[in-house]
Design an enzyme around this catalytic site. Structure first.
Site: not given
Length: 605
Positions: A2, A27, A74, A99-100, A478, A482, A485, A501, A600
């Site tokens: 946001c 963002r 968002w 925002n929030g 990581e 990626k 995402e 396993h 973001k």
């Protein structure tokens, strides 16, 4: 996550608001909108597309005014839909963006419905707009001060009233908000980037602050209602850094900026000393007997890598906690532990809350690795190392991650030195290796054409496994993140020894298995794990060192990195994983810089 921009000026503020929204697109958002005070009325335009679409709508409607607010949303409460997009109105008198998350919105909604208010959205934000209208007494500043006392949760809000031209009131609690100061014009925004090119005079609001913006003044009161002076800082928001230049996407640009970002992060480091992390670091490092790392997402994987480094080199025990989990479980506090937070933005809500929780348990030795010197995290921690990645626009972190690793390796060496576990010869060797990192990264980036060929095969898959051992296991994590995402391919990462396993059951000829294979002490063990994959028909895609003696064959595809880089190898090996994800996303046609459902800067819990 946001974004807010608001302005009061003697000129038309519409271009300022729209440009601010464009600068906040990094963002993450799924709707956007703008509202203006025009000829004694509230007018707005909202879109579930991009800011560019909103700009076209605004131009067609000829919206212009001297007072306005704008927002990128968002979605949390309510789907991404026009009626849920901000700004929200109440009785055509109050316009508000937020925002929030307001935790007591259901209770307030019921109260306001009983008072005759009709709700058009499913958002918690509309509750605030109606609450402000319900309490309005002719003075918006006084009204907002009273209204926010009714709110439970996190918020940054900006609001204006049709009855009070040239006035915007804003408030923050748990979500970042800054004030931009100009001549005959004043602004509020989620961060200074939104105002790049408009003003560089910035005030960082504190928790509980309420601010009254008018043409010629900025008036701030704290949570207790007491008038306060907040320092005005000159902040260069790097407006040129958000230009795309010759690259197709910001993520691609930021991958290729990593040599420069690493060089900038290490600039001025001529020797290893605790004072690199702030005044008093020497005494703190001498006192501590363990390290607690708190982080989320990509930063969490940086923390896992640092655990290997610190325990191996400095011989100090390290715990790495997912910040969003840490504060909700019973843990055993150690007042002699160094609490290290890792965050790109410095505003990550879960990490900030975890830090405060750790302090409440008596752990007062705090240090942050952060990319934003003016952020809340830097202000909250006693010690800090500021990475110099520059602005990172792409939602999937690249250069922020590798600069975090560089800073964490410096921290490893500083801790080792403070404990008498780093000789002069070792210090010299490590510093030489770090100075060579930019050149080594350039060599890795030159492998891009080979990775593009792999990406064509990956683009046709829907699942992938990533394997690593030891210090490269977090790098495998990581790499899988990626791919998830930005390509939407389901990917998982495992410590390669865990393959038998459970995950081995997934392996078929349709399952690409990416293997991080540096020539280290675990290479022979890793080769055995790779044979397990081949025996089940799995396709291996191996990132190996030049001297690892892994050969290409049927079902085994190998790309060799130019050199073995020892302890710093994770910084090099993550780069081809970034490129693999990027080019696979390109082949699949996804929105690389703005992947669906992601933001973001995660400033809400």
């Amino acid at each position: 996550m946001c974004g807010i921009v608001a302005a009061v000026a003697q000129i038309n503020v519409t271009p300022i608001l729209l440009e601010g929204l464009k600068r906040l697109e990094y963002r993450g958002y799924d709707s956007c909108g703008v509202a203006l005070h025009i000829d004694g009325k509230l007018q707005r335009s909202r879109s579930t597309s991009r800011v560019a679409d909103l700009e076209i709508q605004v131009e067609k409607a000829s919206l212009s005014g001297f007072t306005g607010i704008a927002h990128t949303r968002w979605a949390t409460h309510g789907a991404p839909a026009t009626h849920n997009a901000h700004p929200h109105f109440s009785r055509d008198r109050i316009a508000l963006v937020h925002n929030g998350i307001i935790e007591n919105h259901d209770e307030l909604r019921a109260e306001l419905q009983a008072a005759g208010y009709h709700f058009e959205s499913q958002t918690d934000t509309e509750v605030i707009a109606h609450l402000v209208d319900h309490m309005y007494s002719g003075d918006l500043f006084a009204t907002v001060q009273q209204a926010v006392k009714r709110l439970t949760g996190a918020y940054a809000i900006a609001v204006f009233c049709v009855d009070e031209p040239h006035r915007v009131v804003a408030a923050r609690q748990g979500s970042p908000l800054i004030v931009g100061v100009g001549k005959g014009q004043n602004f509020v925004a989620s961060d200074a980037m939104a105002l790049a090119g408009t003003t560089d005079q910035i005030i960082y609001l504190e928790e509980g602050d309420v601010v009254d913006l008018q043409l010629q003044r900025v008036w701030i009161v704290d949570a207790a209602g007491k008038a306060v002076e907040r320092e005005v800082k000159t902040v260069l928001a790097y407006s040129s850094a958000v230009e795309l230049g010759p690259y197709q996407h910001y993520m691609q640009k930021e991958i290729f900026e990593q040599p420069r970002a690493i060089a900038d992060t290490l600039e001025g480091v001529t020797g290893i000393m605790p004072e690199l992390f702030g005044d008093g670091a020497f005494n703190v490092f001498k006192q501590i007997d363990s390290v607690l790392i708190l982080a989320c997402g990509t930063s969490y994987y940086a923390g896992l890598t640092a655990k290997y480094w610190i325990e191996s080199v400095a011989k100090i025990p390290v715990n790495v906690e997912i910040a969003s989990e840490y504060r909700y479980r019973d843990s055993v506090p150690n007042p002699n532990s160094l609490v290290v937070t890792i965050t790109q933005s410095g505003e990550t809500a879960d990490t900030l809350a975890a830090l405060k929780h750790a302090r409440s348990l008596g752990m007062l030795h705090t240090l942050t690795i952060c990319n934003v010197a003016t952020s809340a995290m830097v202000r909250e921690c006693a010690l800090a190392y500021i990475t110099r990645a520059g602005v990172e626009v792409g939602v999937a972190s690249t250069k922020a991650f590798t600069t975090q690793l560089a800073a964490l390796f410096l921290l490893t060496l500083a801790l080792a030195q403070s404990k008498g576990r780093l000789s002069e010869e070792e210090e010299t060797a490590h510093l030489k290796a770090m100075r060579h990192l930019p050149a080594a990264l350039q060599s890795v980036l030159a492998l891009e054409p080979h990775i593009v060929a792999w990406a064509e095969a990956f683009a046709r898959k829907e699942n992938a496994l990533f394997l690593g051992r030891g210090i490269h296991y977090p790098i495998a994590l990581e790499g899988a993140l990626k791919l998830k995402e930005i390509t939407y391919i389901h990917a998982e990462a495992y410590a390669a020894g865990e393959l038998k396993h459970g995950p081995l059951a997934l392996v078929t000829e349709e399952m690409p298995v990416v293997t991080v294979a540096p020539n280290d002490t675990l290479i022979e063990k890793l080769k055995s794990n790779m044979q397990e994959v081949r025996a089940r028909g799995g396709q291996l895609y191996v990132f190996a060192d030049a001297d690892s003696h892994i050969k290409s064959s049927d079902g085994v595809h190998v790309i060799r990195l130019p050199e073995n880089y020892g302890l710093l190898s994770p910084i090099l090996h993550v780069v081809p994983l970034q490129l693999l994800a990027y080019h696979t996303a390109l082949a699949r046609g996804t929105d690389v810089d703005k992947p669906r459902n992601l933001a973001k800067s995660v400033t809400v819990e």
